[in-house]
Design a protein around this motif. Sequence first.
Motif, PDB file in Angstrom:
ATOM      1  N   GLU A 105       0.832  -1.202   0.000  1.00 36.43           N
ATOM      2  CA  GLU A 105       0.000   0.000   0.000  1.00 36.43           C
ATOM      3  C   GLU A 105       0.867   1.253   0.000  1.00 36.43           C
ATOM      4  O   GLU A 105       0.552   2.240  -0.657  1.00 36.43           O
ATOM      5  CB  GLU A 105      -0.930  -0.013   1.208  1.00 36.43           C
ATOM      6  N   MET A 106       1.991   1.222   0.736  1.00 33.81           N
ATOM      7  CA  MET A 106       2.867   2.392   0.780  1.00 33.81           C
ATOM      8  C   MET A 106       3.485   2.653  -0.585  1.00 33.81           C
ATOM      9  O   MET A 106       3.585   3.805  -1.022  1.00 33.81           O
ATOM     10  CB  MET A 106       3.961   2.194   1.830  1.00 33.81           C
ATOM     11  N   ALA A 107       3.912   1.601  -1.259  1.00 37.00           N
ATOM     12  CA  ALA A 107       4.468   1.779  -2.603  1.00 37.00           C
ATOM     13  C   ALA A 107       3.417   2.354  -3.550  1.00 37.00           C
ATOM     14  O   ALA A 107       3.715   3.233  -4.382  1.00 37.00           O
ATOM     15  CB  ALA A 107       4.996   0.449  -3.134  1.00 37.00           C
ATOM     16  N   ASP A 108       2.178   1.867  -3.436  1.00 35.31           N
ATOM     17  CA  ASP A 108       1.099   2.399  -4.266  1.00 35.31           C
ATOM     18  C   ASP A 108       0.846   3.873  -3.955  1.00 35.31           C
ATOM     19  O   ASP A 108       0.664   4.692  -4.863  1.00 35.31           O
ATOM     20  CB  ASP A 108      -0.184   1.599  -4.037  1.00 35.31           C
ATOM     21  N   ARG A 109       0.850   4.233  -2.667  1.00 31.43           N
ATOM     22  CA  ARG A 109       0.660   5.634  -2.288  1.00 31.43           C
ATOM     23  C   ARG A 109       1.767   6.502  -2.873  1.00 31.43           C
ATOM     24  O   ARG A 109       1.518   7.620  -3.350  1.00 31.43           O
ATOM     25  CB  ARG A 109       0.648   5.773  -0.760  1.00 31.43           C
ATOM     26  N   HIS A 110       2.984   6.001  -2.819  1.00 36.63           N
ATOM     27  CA  HIS A 110       4.145   6.723  -3.337  1.00 36.63           C
ATOM     28  C   HIS A 110       3.978   7.023  -4.837  1.00 36.63           C
ATOM     29  O   HIS A 110       4.201   8.155  -5.283  1.00 36.63           O
ATOM     30  CB  HIS A 110       5.388   5.872  -3.080  1.00 36.63           C
ATOM     31  N   ALA A 111       3.597   6.012  -5.598  1.00 43.97           N
ATOM     32  CA  ALA A 111       3.448   6.184  -7.044  1.00 43.97           C
ATOM     33  C   ALA A 111       2.340   7.186  -7.361  1.00 43.97           C
ATOM     34  O   ALA A 111       2.490   8.050  -8.242  1.00 43.97           O
ATOM     35  CB  ALA A 111       3.153   4.836  -7.705  1.00 43.97           C
ATOM     36  N   ILE A 112       1.219   7.096  -6.650  1.00 42.08           N
ATOM     37  CA  ILE A 112       0.104   8.013  -6.888  1.00 42.08           C
ATOM     38  C   ILE A 112       0.459   9.416  -6.405  1.00 42.08           C
ATOM     39  O   ILE A 112       0.084  10.420  -7.025  1.00 42.08           O
ATOM     40  CB  ILE A 112      -1.173   7.485  -6.210  1.00 42.08           C
ATOM     41  N   PHE A 113       1.203   9.520  -5.306  1.00 42.05           N
ATOM     42  CA  PHE A 113       1.682  10.796  -4.781  1.00 42.05           C
ATOM     43  C   PHE A 113       2.411  11.581  -5.869  1.00 42.05           C
ATOM     44  O   PHE A 113       2.133  12.761  -6.113  1.00 42.05           O
ATOM     45  CB  PHE A 113       2.604  10.497  -3.598  1.00 42.05           C
ATOM     46  N   LYS A 114       3.349  10.935  -6.536  1.00 41.40           N
ATOM     47  CA  LYS A 114       4.125  11.629  -7.565  1.00 41.40           C
ATOM     48  C   LYS A 114       3.233  12.068  -8.726  1.00 41.40           C
ATOM     49  O   LYS A 114       3.372  13.186  -9.235  1.00 41.40           O
ATOM     50  CB  LYS A 114       5.261  10.733  -8.064  1.00 41.40           C
ATOM     51  N   GLN A 115       2.322  11.200  -9.130  1.00 42.71           N
ATOM     52  CA  GLN A 115       1.410  11.552 -10.213  1.00 42.71           C
ATOM     53  C   GLN A 115       0.555  12.748  -9.813  1.00 42.71           C
ATOM     54  O   GLN A 115       0.366  13.689 -10.602  1.00 42.71           O
ATOM     55  CB  GLN A 115       0.520  10.349 -10.537  1.00 42.71           C
ATOM     56  N   CYS A 116       0.063  12.730  -8.600  1.00 42.92           N
ATOM     57  CA  CYS A 116      -0.785  13.809  -8.094  1.00 42.92           C
ATOM     58  C   CYS A 116      -0.029  15.134  -8.091  1.00 42.92           C
ATOM     59  O   CYS A 116      -0.531  16.148  -8.585  1.00 42.92           O
ATOM     60  CB  CYS A 116      -1.271  13.457  -6.686  1.00 42.92           C
ATOM     61  N   LEU A 117       1.185  15.158  -7.542  1.00 47.20           N
ATOM     62  CA  LEU A 117       1.933  16.406  -7.455  1.00 47.20           C
ATOM     63  C   LEU A 117       2.263  16.971  -8.831  1.00 47.20           C
ATOM     64  O   LEU A 117       2.146  18.181  -9.064  1.00 47.20           O
ATOM     65  CB  LEU A 117       3.221  16.205  -6.644  1.00 47.20           C
ATOM     66  N   LYS A 118       2.665  16.112  -9.749  1.00 50.92           N
ATOM     67  CA  LYS A 118       2.999  16.595 -11.087  1.00 50.92           C
ATOM     68  C   LYS A 118       1.768  17.188 -11.786  1.00 50.92           C
ATOM     69  O   LYS A 118       1.855  18.227 -12.446  1.00 50.92           O
ATOM     70  CB  LYS A 118       3.575  15.459 -11.928  1.00 50.92           C
ATOM     71  N   GLU A 119       0.632  16.529 -11.630  1.00 52.83           N
ATOM     72  CA  GLU A 119      -0.558  16.985 -12.349  1.00 52.83           C
ATOM     73  C   GLU A 119      -1.157  18.227 -11.701  1.00 52.83           C
ATOM     74  O   GLU A 119      -1.698  19.094 -12.402  1.00 52.83           O
ATOM     75  CB  GLU A 119      -1.560  15.844 -12.457  1.00 52.83           C
ATOM     76  N   ILE A 120      -1.064  18.354 -10.375  1.00 48.60           N
ATOM     77  CA  ILE A 120      -1.502  19.587  -9.730  1.00 48.60           C
ATOM     78  C   ILE A 120      -0.594  20.739 -10.159  1.00 48.60           C
ATOM     79  O   ILE A 120      -1.068  21.839 -10.501  1.00 48.60           O
ATOM     80  CB  ILE A 120      -1.511  19.446  -8.195  1.00 48.60           C
ATOM     81  N   ALA A 121       0.717  20.524 -10.147  1.00 49.05           N
ATOM     82  CA  ALA A 121       1.645  21.563 -10.594  1.00 49.05           C
ATOM     83  C   ALA A 121       1.335  21.971 -12.031  1.00 49.05           C
ATOM     84  O   ALA A 121       1.278  23.166 -12.365  1.00 49.05           O
ATOM     85  CB  ALA A 121       3.082  21.073 -10.482  1.00 49.05           C
ATOM     86  N   ASP A 122       1.105  20.989 -12.886  1.00 49.67           N
ATOM     87  CA  ASP A 122       0.813  21.262 -14.296  1.00 49.67           C
ATOM     88  C   ASP A 122      -0.444  22.117 -14.432  1.00 49.67           C
ATOM     89  O   ASP A 122      -0.485  23.044 -15.249  1.00 49.67           O
ATOM     90  CB  ASP A 122       0.651  19.935 -15.038  1.00 49.67           C
ATOM     91  N   SER A 123      -1.456  21.834 -13.622  1.00 48.37           N
ATOM     92  CA  SER A 123      -2.716  22.580 -13.704  1.00 48.37           C
ATOM     93  C   SER A 123      -2.579  24.015 -13.204  1.00 48.37           C
ATOM     94  O   SER A 123      -3.387  24.878 -13.556  1.00 48.37           O
ATOM     95  CB  SER A 123      -3.808  21.863 -12.901  1.00 48.37           C
ATOM     96  N   MET A 124      -1.544  24.288 -12.393  1.00 44.47           N
ATOM     97  CA  MET A 124      -1.343  25.616 -11.815  1.00 44.47           C
ATOM     98  C   MET A 124      -0.242  26.394 -12.532  1.00 44.47           C
ATOM     99  O   MET A 124       0.152  27.479 -12.083  1.00 44.47           O
ATOM    100  CB  MET A 124      -1.004  25.486 -10.323  1.00 44.47           C
ATOM    101  N   GLY A 125       0.264  25.874 -13.649  1.00 42.77           N
ATOM    102  CA  GLY A 125       1.329  26.556 -14.373  1.00 42.77           C
ATOM    103  C   GLY A 125       2.659  26.510 -13.662  1.00 42.77           C
ATOM    104  O   GLY A 125       3.544  27.345 -13.907  1.00 42.77           O
ATOM    105  N   LEU A 126       2.844  25.509 -12.799  1.00 43.48           N
ATOM    106  CA  LEU A 126       4.077  25.302 -12.058  1.00 43.48           C
ATOM    107  C   LEU A 126       4.727  24.007 -12.535  1.00 43.48           C
ATOM    108  O   LEU A 126       4.196  23.310 -13.409  1.00 43.48           O
ATOM    109  CB  LEU A 126       3.789  25.227 -10.559  1.00 43.48           C
ATOM    110  N   SER A 127       5.850  23.667 -11.943  1.00 37.19           N
ATOM    111  CA  SER A 127       6.470  22.378 -12.225  1.00 37.19           C
ATOM    112  C   SER A 127       7.195  21.895 -10.986  1.00 37.19           C
ATOM    113  O   SER A 127       7.652  22.701 -10.164  1.00 37.19           O
ATOM    114  CB  SER A 127       7.444  22.466 -13.403  1.00 37.19           C
TER     115      SER A 127
END
Length: 457
Positions: free
Chosen positions: A225-247
């Motif tokens: 479960e922790m590994a799954d959270r880790h993978a989704i965490f990275k996807q979430c941060l990248k896509e939130i940054a992308d939506s806000m014009g950040l990186s």
Amino acid sequence: MAQSAEKLGWLAEKVSAGEIETVLVAFPDHYGRLMGKRFEAEFFVEQVAEHGTHGCDYLLTTDMEMEPVQGYRFANWELGYGDFHLVPDLSTLRPASWLEKSAIVLCDLEDERTHALVEVAPRTLLKRQLERVKALGYTVMAASELEYYLYRISYPEAHKQGYAGLEPAGYYLEDYHLLQGTREEPFTAAVRRHLKASGIPVENSKGEWGLGQHEVNVRYAEALEMADRHAIFKQCLKEIADSMGLSVTFMAKPHHGQAGSSCHIHLSLWKDGQNAFAGEESYGPVKGSKVFGQFLAGWIAHVPDLMPFYAPTVNSYKRYEDGSWAPTRLAWSYDNRTAGFRVVGHGPSLRIECRIGGADLNPYLALAAALASGLDGLERNLTPPPIFQGDIYQARHLPRVPYTLGEAVEGFAQSAFAKEALGEAAHEHYTHFFRTEWQAFNRAVTDWERRRYFERI
């Protein structure tokens, strides 16, 4: 099974109410990136949840640029690049609240004909080690602390600039600094909110030592479960940054002269609801069980065998600088941030924190490496080296982590332990993968070379 049925029932209700329209069906590749497809939610509930879907098996033979690399036995042009089967693990089904009306589920990969798990898939490698742990009567609790750099520029603009001259979100070192953290709070608060809403409970966030460097910590969980959270965490941060014009970047060392970004792995074994690391054996000033000592000894001993699983890229090795908060030598200590293995907590909270991995690691591979190593310590009744007290950066007599990916890959390739722990097919597969990465770098002409040699050589 009950949890999976409950999750699917939840999704069916959300789909019926029009609250979920899209389901991302994903799996981690070698780099830990999420690959997959987007399904209409109704079709997922009716068909995919039970029967799964398909993906091209070349996805476990590509490089970072998605080019199919030759030399793999698993998939190649001669075999025709067929499909593997994506089997949704419905226990991972959760909202992807940062995306509109979306959910996400992670998959295991199976052979299309035999329906056996694909042996070279990262999630399979971790599950195989967890099977060994379970056979000994233990469960594994883990946490991965991820650091990253945030920039005030979008990904497309950063790409146009060749990822050079990027403006960091902070303009002075902000480790634990609340004022500078407030300036980044629009992004960080969104991350905490969406992770929580997506079934990934958050503990805290804080500024780190680099300009615009930050950390968001999620709660520990069972290892898969922790590994799954880790993978989704990275996807979430990248896509939130992308939506806000950040990186954001999870490179291990994006800038010379600044702190690298780590992934500190906290781990303990549990049995019958109790921390099996707790005990009264003396390890210097640390009190722990024999299981604790044996596991720690095995983990330390086999870092050289499995180093590419903690540091998988060329850039990973730029992070290992003395005095940089990244560990450079293989030793353990108690609550000492110069140590590669920092033991923290006591009694029921006693755990091992491995500080060697960078933010660029694949969590499935890193946790598989940790468990394979620690279990060998249990099976062979290993004893950890004496605890080190003091500045480990100055302990030149201690073994050092490898200087380059090339050095690490050859250690991995020649390791009888790595071959036995992973299985011959997986060992050969990942040897080729990491060698390919190293060879690609060696063929590249860098900006450093042009600046140094263009005019003055």
